[in-house]
Design an enzyme around this catalytic site. Sequence first.
Site, PDB file in Angstrom:
ATOM      1  N   VAL A  15       0.636 -10.136   6.761  1.00  0.00           N
ATOM      2  CA  VAL A  15       1.239 -10.951   5.707  1.00  0.00           C
ATOM      3  C   VAL A  15       2.604 -11.492   6.156  1.00  0.00           C
ATOM      4  O   VAL A  15       2.897 -12.686   5.986  1.00  0.00           O
ATOM      5  CB  VAL A  15       1.374 -10.142   4.386  1.00  0.00           C
ATOM      6  CG1 VAL A  15       1.957 -11.016   3.286  1.00  0.00           C
ATOM      7  CG2 VAL A  15       0.028  -9.588   3.968  1.00  0.00           C
ATOM      8  N   GLY A 136      -4.976 -11.899  -3.537  1.00  0.00           N
ATOM      9  CA  GLY A 136      -4.542 -12.702  -2.384  1.00  0.00           C
ATOM     10  C   GLY A 136      -3.998 -14.066  -2.757  1.00  0.00           C
ATOM     11  O   GLY A 136      -2.968 -14.173  -3.416  1.00  0.00           O
ATOM     12  N   GLY A 189      -8.262  -8.499   9.482  1.00  0.00           N
ATOM     13  CA  GLY A 189      -6.969  -8.361   8.807  1.00  0.00           C
ATOM     14  C   GLY A 189      -7.097  -8.259   7.290  1.00  0.00           C
ATOM     15  O   GLY A 189      -6.112  -8.395   6.573  1.00  0.00           O
ATOM     16  N   ASP A 203      -7.803   0.253  -3.990  1.00  0.00           N
ATOM     17  CA  ASP A 203      -7.069  -1.016  -3.932  1.00  0.00           C
ATOM     18  C   ASP A 203      -7.447  -1.907  -5.121  1.00  0.00           C
ATOM     19  O   ASP A 203      -6.571  -2.495  -5.768  1.00  0.00           O
ATOM     20  CB  ASP A 203      -7.375  -1.715  -2.597  1.00  0.00           C
ATOM     21  CG  ASP A 203      -6.719  -3.072  -2.495  1.00  0.00           C
ATOM     22  OD1 ASP A 203      -5.511  -3.116  -2.237  1.00  0.00           O
ATOM     23  OD2 ASP A 203      -7.418  -4.087  -2.702  1.00  0.00           O
ATOM     24  N   LYS A 207      -5.044  -3.235  -8.303  1.00  0.00           N
ATOM     25  CA  LYS A 207      -4.949  -4.631  -8.766  1.00  0.00           C
ATOM     26  C   LYS A 207      -5.376  -4.755 -10.233  1.00  0.00           C
ATOM     27  O   LYS A 207      -4.749  -5.485 -11.012  1.00  0.00           O
ATOM     28  CB  LYS A 207      -5.828  -5.517  -7.882  1.00  0.00           C
ATOM     29  CG  LYS A 207      -5.331  -5.617  -6.444  1.00  0.00           C
ATOM     30  CD  LYS A 207      -6.400  -6.211  -5.548  1.00  0.00           C
ATOM     31  CE  LYS A 207      -5.928  -6.334  -4.110  1.00  0.00           C
ATOM     32  NZ  LYS A 207      -7.008  -6.632  -3.170  1.00  0.00           N
TER      33      LYS A 207
HETATM   34  P1  NAP Z   1       0.239  -4.674   8.239  1.00  0.00           P
HETATM   35  O1  NAP Z   1      -0.402  -5.749   9.000  1.00  0.00           O
HETATM   36  O2  NAP Z   1      -0.167  -3.257   8.521  1.00  0.00           O
HETATM   37  O3  NAP Z   1       1.825  -4.814   8.408  1.00  0.00           O
HETATM   38  C1  NAP Z   1       2.715  -3.864   7.900  1.00  0.00           C
HETATM   39  C2  NAP Z   1       4.099  -4.135   8.459  1.00  0.00           C
HETATM   40  O4  NAP Z   1       4.998  -3.173   7.930  1.00  0.00           O
HETATM   41  C3  NAP Z   1       4.183  -4.027   9.985  1.00  0.00           C
HETATM   42  O5  NAP Z   1       4.961  -5.053  10.494  1.00  0.00           O
HETATM   43  C4  NAP Z   1       4.878  -2.688  10.219  1.00  0.00           C
HETATM   44  O6  NAP Z   1       5.733  -2.683  11.348  1.00  0.00           O
HETATM   45  C5  NAP Z   1       5.729  -2.564   8.984  1.00  0.00           C
HETATM   46  N1  NAP Z   1       5.910  -1.147   8.645  1.00  0.00           N
HETATM   47  C6  NAP Z   1       4.966  -0.260   8.282  1.00  0.00           C
HETATM   48  N2  NAP Z   1       5.531   0.935   8.050  1.00  0.00           N
HETATM   49  C7  NAP Z   1       6.845   0.786   8.278  1.00  0.00           C
HETATM   50  C8  NAP Z   1       7.956   1.659   8.215  1.00  0.00           C
HETATM   51  N3  NAP Z   1       7.823   2.939   7.884  1.00  0.00           N
HETATM   52  N4  NAP Z   1       9.173   1.157   8.498  1.00  0.00           N
HETATM   53  C9  NAP Z   1       9.320  -0.128   8.850  1.00  0.00           C
HETATM   54  N5  NAP Z   1       8.303  -1.015   8.947  1.00  0.00           N
HETATM   55  C10 NAP Z   1       7.097  -0.545   8.661  1.00  0.00           C
HETATM   56  O7  NAP Z   1       0.030  -4.857   6.681  1.00  0.00           O
HETATM   57  P2  NAP Z   1      -0.330  -6.209   5.909  1.00  0.00           P
HETATM   58  O8  NAP Z   1      -1.795  -6.410   5.925  1.00  0.00           O
HETATM   59  O9  NAP Z   1       0.568  -7.288   6.366  1.00  0.00           O
HETATM   60  O10 NAP Z   1       0.022  -5.783   4.405  1.00  0.00           O
HETATM   61  C11 NAP Z   1       1.356  -5.675   3.979  1.00  0.00           C
HETATM   62  C12 NAP Z   1       1.356  -5.500   2.461  1.00  0.00           C
HETATM   63  O11 NAP Z   1       0.712  -6.620   1.866  1.00  0.00           O
HETATM   64  C13 NAP Z   1       0.610  -4.280   1.955  1.00  0.00           C
HETATM   65  O12 NAP Z   1       1.233  -3.813   0.782  1.00  0.00           O
HETATM   66  C14 NAP Z   1      -0.766  -4.828   1.606  1.00  0.00           C
HETATM   67  O13 NAP Z   1      -1.416  -4.069   0.612  1.00  0.00           O
HETATM   68  C15 NAP Z   1      -0.367  -6.177   1.064  1.00  0.00           C
HETATM   69  N6  NAP Z   1      -1.417  -7.212   1.104  1.00  0.00           N
HETATM   70  C16 NAP Z   1      -2.108  -7.430   2.246  1.00  0.00           C
HETATM   71  C17 NAP Z   1      -3.055  -8.438   2.272  1.00  0.00           C
HETATM   72  C18 NAP Z   1      -3.854  -8.734   3.507  1.00  0.00           C
HETATM   73  O14 NAP Z   1      -4.767  -9.572   3.439  1.00  0.00           O
HETATM   74  N7  NAP Z   1      -3.554  -8.119   4.650  1.00  0.00           N
HETATM   75  C19 NAP Z   1      -3.291  -9.208   1.135  1.00  0.00           C
HETATM   76  C20 NAP Z   1      -2.536  -8.965  -0.024  1.00  0.00           C
HETATM   77  C21 NAP Z   1      -1.600  -7.957  -0.030  1.00  0.00           C
HETATM   78  P3  NAP Z   1       5.190  -2.775  12.845  1.00  0.00           P
HETATM   79  O15 NAP Z   1       4.432  -4.089  12.920  1.00  0.00           O
HETATM   80  O16 NAP Z   1       6.413  -2.778  13.680  1.00  0.00           O
HETATM   81  O17 NAP Z   1       4.309  -1.604  13.035  1.00  0.00           O
HETATM   82  N1  HSE Z   2      -7.155  -4.931   1.518  1.00  0.00           N
HETATM   83  C1  HSE Z   2      -7.067  -5.918   0.515  1.00  0.00           C
HETATM   84  C2  HSE Z   2      -8.434  -6.520   0.271  1.00  0.00           C
HETATM   85  C3  HSE Z   2      -6.090  -6.991   0.936  1.00  0.00           C
HETATM   86  O1  HSE Z   2      -9.327  -6.314   1.098  1.00  0.00           O
HETATM   87  O2  HSE Z   2      -8.639  -7.173  -0.746  1.00  0.00           O
HETATM   88  C4  HSE Z   2      -5.811  -7.983  -0.155  1.00  0.00           C
HETATM   89  O3  HSE Z   2      -5.166  -7.399  -1.233  1.00  0.00           O
END
Ligand code: NAP
Ligand code: HSE
Length: 431
Positions: A15, A136, A189, A203, A207
């Site tokens: 994200v 999303g 992702g 999850d 939501k």
């Molecule tokens: P991700 O790819 O795992 O990225 C998480 C980021 O947070 C990474 O950059 C990581 O750093 C950093 N991080 C994790 N733990 C940390 C810590 N203890 N201290 C400092 N930095 C830390 O996750 P994501 O998919 O982007 O999701 C992020 C958020 O958005 C989550 O709450 C997720 O539920 C939400 N979300 C995700 C999506 C999706 O489609 N992916 C959609 C809607 C909402 P490093 O990279 O250095 O390890």
């Molecule tokens: N892990 C979540 C999903 C990301 O699959 O819907 C979006 O919130």
Amino acid sequence: MAEPLKIALAGLGTVGVGVIRLIDANAELIARRAGRPLHVTVVSARDRSKNRGVDLSPYAWEDDMVILGEREDVDVVVEMVGGSDGPALALARTTIEAGKALVTANKAMIAHHGLELAGKAEDKKVALKFEAAVAGGIPVIKALREGTAANRIERVYGVLNGTCNYILTVMEDTGREFGVVLGEAQAKGYAEADPAFDIEGTDAAHKLSILAAVAFGTRVDFASVATTGITRVRAADIAQAAALGYVIRLIGMADTGGDGLFQRVQPHLVHCDHPLAHVDGATNAVVAEGNFSGRLLFQGAGAGDGPTASAVVADLIDIARGETGPAFSVPVSELEPLAAAPTGHRRGRAYLRFMVADRPGVLAEITAALRDAGVSIESMIQKGRADTAGEVMVVMLTHEGPESAVSEAVRLLDGSPSLSEPPLVLHILDN
Ligand code: NAP
Ligand code: HSE
């Protein structure tokens, strides 16, 4: 043009990197719409040396993300780290306490601590926004807070997890089993850092609890969401459902029509004529039924970098415009503390699947339990002997009746040596 909005990004994963790319790609258009430019000033993540495929050199780096909100070069912090507690929550609290706005994509944190954070944000007169936390790229929080604000929303339901929907759709298309497909959803992702949150339904429950609070003006009540994931759904269930004219989708559903707040996440059989039956892959869809608007359907990409970034940046544009309404539509003190609704009197049709030993009398035992519990069978399919040790799959659809009767039948069959696993019960969504 007015002063730029100075932004700190915490988390540079799927994200976070999506947000950098979007702000960069559409900078001019965003500045026109926001009335001022959005400037990322500082970023933070765990590993400074990681190659993230974007140029981070224009931004300051902060090792301790928790203090981002205290920096002078920051007006708003975007939290894209994840986790209901830990550094994400510490960051949220310090940011709001420092009188800065907070945007988050973190549904786990909002489901668990949203009321506390929203209360603090009201005290400090700063914005708390979480469009990306639900569905999303679909602007459903904004739609419910603003577009349908004149309505009493009677029911809200939908496909709320992209990972599960992707898995179920690929199982449907290929006949492959669930465990094999999960890795693909992770590689794209869509999945949470711990994919158990996706496949166990947590999850979607996060939501749903947020959606229900915004839709009904009730307090967020994640603890009372009855949650079942997709791990027990077999490719054979999907094939049987298809033969009967249904698809299987993980549905989150909430209403206030009974004696309280009903919230449930469960795989359902969805009739092929229902709009949710055509929601495929990582797509999400939310249906909201307003007392004047009627049924509204919102559909779009539910996960992934671009769509989620779109929702995050929309929140930033609102903040740049000076929009600071209550996070859950009404002030926290006015959210209704509705108790969890008793489910015993709910009515519906159900899909029942039994894995049984292939020997005389087994079917009689099952039908006796259904008879004794008062469940009426509409149709039944017994598949021929499976490859596995004489196990046979028996599928039944029930007539409409009380859900409590189906639960009672399952209870009567509990521990039966004829069943190789507990019955699978899926509710049916016809229209
Ligand atoms: P991700 O790819 O795992 O990225 C998480 C980021 O947070 C990474 O950059 C990581 O750093 C950093 N991080 C994790 N733990 C940390 C810590 N203890 N201290 C400092 N930095 C830390 O996750 P994501 O998919 O982007 O999701 C992020 C958020 O958005 C989550 O709450 C997720 O539920 C939400 N979300 C995700 C999506 C999706 O489609 N992916 C959609 C809607 C909402 P490093 O990279 O250095 O390890
Ligand atoms: N892990 C979540 C999903 C990301 O699959 O819907 C979006 O919130």
